[in-house]
Write a protein that holds these residues in place. Structure first.
Motif, mmCIF file in Angstrom:
data_model
loop_
_atom_site.group_PDB
_atom_site.id
_atom_site.type_symbol
_atom_site.label_atom_id
_atom_site.label_comp_id
_atom_site.label_asym_id
_atom_site.label_seq_id
_atom_site.Cartn_x
_atom_site.Cartn_y
_atom_site.Cartn_z
ATOM 1 N N ALA A 50 -14.373 44.662 1.502
ATOM 2 C CA ALA A 50 -14.609 43.849 2.703
ATOM 3 C C ALA A 50 -15.170 42.472 2.329
ATOM 4 N N GLY A 51 -15.289 42.215 1.031
ATOM 5 C CA GLY A 51 -15.791 40.916 0.589
ATOM 6 C C GLY A 51 -17.287 40.745 0.769
ATOM 7 N N VAL A 52 -18.002 41.857 0.797
ATOM 8 C CA VAL A 52 -19.461 41.803 0.990
ATOM 9 C C VAL A 52 -20.146 42.065 -0.354
ATOM 10 N N PRO A 53 -21.139 41.261 -0.713
ATOM 11 C CA PRO A 53 -21.863 41.501 -1.960
ATOM 12 C C PRO A 53 -22.460 42.909 -2.003
ATOM 13 N N ALA A 54 -22.223 43.597 -3.109
ATOM 14 C CA ALA A 54 -22.709 44.969 -3.257
ATOM 15 C C ALA A 54 -23.531 45.063 -4.529
ATOM 16 N N VAL A 55 -24.709 45.609 -4.396
ATOM 17 C CA VAL A 55 -25.670 45.640 -5.500
ATOM 18 C C VAL A 55 -26.091 47.078 -5.762
ATOM 19 N N PRO B 219 -22.542 41.053 17.354
ATOM 20 C CA PRO B 219 -23.618 40.089 17.111
ATOM 21 C C PRO B 219 -24.177 40.100 15.680
ATOM 22 N N ALA B 220 -23.568 40.865 14.788
ATOM 23 C CA ALA B 220 -24.111 40.964 13.433
ATOM 24 C C ALA B 220 -23.007 40.907 12.387
ATOM 25 N N GLU B 221 -23.421 40.656 11.142
ATOM 26 C CA GLU B 221 -22.501 40.718 10.014
ATOM 27 C C GLU B 221 -23.220 41.405 8.859
ATOM 28 N N VAL B 222 -22.457 42.063 7.990
ATOM 29 C CA VAL B 222 -23.069 42.715 6.826
ATOM 30 C C VAL B 222 -23.179 41.673 5.716
ATOM 31 N N ALA B 223 -24.413 41.337 5.358
ATOM 32 C CA ALA B 223 -24.647 40.282 4.370
ATOM 33 C C ALA B 223 -24.778 40.853 2.967
ATOM 34 N N CYS B 224 -25.098 42.147 2.881
ATOM 35 C CA CYS B 224 -25.391 42.723 1.572
ATOM 36 C C CYS B 224 -25.412 44.247 1.683
ATOM 37 N N VAL B 225 -24.869 44.914 0.674
ATOM 38 C CA VAL B 225 -24.942 46.377 0.604
ATOM 39 C C VAL B 225 -25.691 46.745 -0.666
ATOM 40 N N VAL B 226 -26.636 47.656 -0.546
ATOM 41 C CA VAL B 226 -27.394 48.108 -1.711
ATOM 42 C C VAL B 226 -27.237 49.620 -1.836
ATOM 43 N N SER B 227 -26.829 50.057 -3.025
ATOM 44 C CA SER B 227 -26.720 51.497 -3.282
ATOM 45 C C SER B 227 -27.679 51.901 -4.387
ATOM 46 N N ASN B 228 -28.355 53.020 -4.193
ATOM 47 C CA ASN B 228 -29.206 53.530 -5.270
ATOM 48 C C ASN B 228 -28.412 54.430 -6.219
ATOM 49 N N ALA C 172 -37.059 45.761 -6.127
ATOM 50 C CA ALA C 172 -35.705 45.318 -6.505
ATOM 51 C C ALA C 172 -34.780 45.292 -5.288
ATOM 52 N N ILE C 173 -34.922 46.274 -4.410
ATOM 53 C CA ILE C 173 -34.120 46.269 -3.174
ATOM 54 C C ILE C 173 -34.498 45.055 -2.320
ATOM 55 N N LEU C 174 -35.802 44.822 -2.176
ATOM 56 C CA LEU C 174 -36.270 43.690 -1.364
ATOM 57 C C LEU C 174 -35.755 42.371 -1.921
ATOM 58 N N GLU C 175 -35.689 42.285 -3.236
ATOM 59 C CA GLU C 175 -35.202 41.053 -3.853
ATOM 60 C C GLU C 175 -33.731 40.840 -3.490
ATOM 61 N N ALA C 176 -32.942 41.911 -3.565
ATOM 62 C CA ALA C 176 -31.511 41.793 -3.233
ATOM 63 C C ALA C 176 -31.326 41.426 -1.762
ATOM 64 N N LEU C 177 -32.100 42.047 -0.907
ATOM 65 C CA LEU C 177 -31.987 41.764 0.529
ATOM 66 C C LEU C 177 -32.439 40.332 0.830
ATOM 67 N N GLY C 178 -33.513 39.925 0.175
ATOM 68 C CA GLY C 178 -34.028 38.574 0.381
ATOM 69 C C GLY C 178 -33.028 37.525 -0.077
ATOM 70 N N ALA C 179 -32.403 37.770 -1.225
ATOM 71 C CA ALA C 179 -31.427 36.812 -1.772
ATOM 72 C C ALA C 179 -30.242 36.637 -0.830
ATOM 73 N N ALA C 180 -29.929 37.692 -0.075
ATOM 74 C CA ALA C 180 -28.793 37.641 0.853
ATOM 75 C C ALA C 180 -29.219 37.188 2.255
ATOM 76 N N GLY C 181 -30.480 36.883 2.435
ATOM 77 C CA GLY C 181 -30.952 36.416 3.741
ATOM 78 C C GLY C 181 -30.889 37.477 4.819
ATOM 79 N N VAL C 182 -31.125 38.731 4.402
ATOM 80 C CA VAL C 182 -31.023 39.849 5.349
ATOM 81 C C VAL C 182 -32.162 39.821 6.374
ATOM 82 N N GLN C 183 -31.800 40.079 7.633
ATOM 83 C CA GLN C 183 -32.784 40.070 8.722
ATOM 84 C C GLN C 183 -33.077 41.470 9.265
ATOM 85 N N TRP C 184 -32.063 42.329 9.273
ATOM 86 C CA TRP C 184 -32.201 43.719 9.721
ATOM 87 C C TRP C 184 -31.634 44.631 8.644
ATOM 88 N N VAL C 185 -32.195 45.836 8.540
ATOM 89 C CA VAL C 185 -31.745 46.794 7.528
ATOM 90 C C VAL C 185 -31.209 48.042 8.224
#
Ligand code: GAR
Length: 210
Positions: free
Chosen positions: A50-55, A28-37, A71-84
């Protein structure tokens, strides 16, 4: 499908387990964005493969925790993330950040919580001499590995174990448990109930405790 943002700091094998689960049509889900610190995290390559945007959002490049999290919130927001999903993400998130995804942040931890929260959980387990170890997926609250538990899986601790061998045995279970817990959470089959969770789908509950 629910859009996941996955936060990582390292190798990304749990990210891989989620990416693999997302290739299944009935997931029921897809990975819309990956963020690494961590700029050098291998998880970033897994995302790109996997063709997923990585920031990269490097905490060291930000003057404050608030700026790092913004900055993390901005990346997640830009990708339309709903769950983390935190997947080996080794920074603590503030209550402010969590409030932006209230009740929609999950973590996997390599111990049977509430035993051995924090760093080096497997080493803590070995030092304490427990005979059963494991992993936990839980909702994230403002504490360190304290949030309501969705599921756990257990493995034996063998006399000859060291941190590496025990971690590897636990990791096998992590990769099985995390997609299962994500499925239950994003479909609303598991919900928050104070300091606990309520699992509404009895057929799945057996799979969540081994
Ligand atoms: C996993 O064992 C995960 O449970 C742990 O880090 C490892 C990451 O591996 N997380 C924590 O200790 C969080 N406090 P991975 O990068 O291969 O998924």
């Amino acid at each position: 499908r629910v859009r996941l943002g996955v936060l990582v700091s390292g190798g990304g094998s749990n990210l891989q387990a989620l990416l693999d689960a997302c290739t299944r049509e009935d997931f029921p889900a897809e990975v819309a964005c990956v963020v690494s610190n961590v700029p050098t995290a291998h998880a970033l390559e897994r995302a790109r493969a996997a063709g997923v945007p990585a920031v990269v959002v490097d905490h060291k490049a930000h003057a404050s925790k608030a700026a790092f999290e913004a900055a993390i919130l901005e990346a997640l927001g830009a990708a339309g993330v709903q769950w983390v999903c935190l997947a080996g993400f080794m920074r603590l998130l503030s209550a402010d950040f969590l409030g932006r995804f209230a009740g929609r942040v999950l973590n996997i931890h390599p111990s049977l919580l509430p035993s051995f929260p924090g760093l080096h959980a497997q080493r803590q387990a070995l030092e304490r001499g427990v005979k059963v170890a494991g992993c936990t997926v839980h909702f994230v609250d403002a504490g360190t590995d304290t949030g309501p538990i969705i599921g756990q899986a257990a493995v034996p601790v063998l006399p000859e174990d060291d941190e590496k061998s025990l971690s590897a045995r636990i990791l096998v279970e992590e990769h099985r448990l995390y997609p299962l817990a994500v499925r239950l959470a994003v479909t609303g089959q598991v919900t928050l109930d104070g300091v606990r969770t309520r699992v509404a789908a009895p057929p799945s509950t057996g799979e969540l405790a081994l």
